[in-house]
Design a protein around this motif. Sequence first.
Motif: not given
Length: 264
Positions: A52, A90, A92, A113, A115, A118, A152, A155
């Motif tokens: 990510g 997603g 973030g 997520d 990431s 994030a 969403n 994403a």
Amino acid sequence: MIDGALPYLRCPNCERALRRDDRVLRCARGHSFDLARQGYADLTAGRLPHVGDTAAMIADRDTFLTRGHYDFIAEALATFVPGGLVVDAGVGTGRYLARVLDRAPAATGLGLDVSKPALRRAARAHPRAAAVLADVWRPLPIVDEAADAVLNVFAPRNGAEFRRILRPGGRLLVVTPAAGHLAELVDAYRLIGVDPEKDERVREALGEYFELEDVETRRRELDLTAEEVRTLIGMTPSARHREDGDTAAITTGAEVEIRLYNPV
């Protein structure tokens, strides 16, 4: 906090319920998953083919979003979320989910997520929000028909899994950039523009599982300083393809489409 979302989570290996044992989540078959020091749970079961957004991209996104430029998106989403479990696929930094939860005091939030930078921020975004490391493209570590709403926002979309985790009567809210999104900025800095086939890709991902109820276009004029331009570019996919350079103040339009779907 992860505890509020724990009844809705399941083991990614065997799909059994999870319980918390200090800083570890365990299922009845003995599969265990660590809770990171920053507060998010890793439910990838070791399967994570991509990582990510980078730490630099997330830092820029947090700086930009904290200034409220995209809060009009969260305000629009909040009008559709009365309560229950809200899954942000997603998530973030957690900014959108936190603003939605502010407007829905009876709701619990769960952000997903890939990431880690994030999720370190999303885990602290709101006292009623949990954060989980999970790949939206894969089966989600959430029990069937648990969610009252799935968000969403810019994403990836997994129609089959979104449908599985939504309760009957639940809603899917998808935010995508409209054709004119940041057009002035894209032209000035030769950034990656909106995919002209975006609408078709959304239909392909969701059409088998959801019926489109409504589409709203929301637009906000942004008067950005040179530093805000830098952080906005830095938080987008264009950051991966553009060398650092000088930026200047600009006025540009943030224009998005918000699609409301019902499961079929």
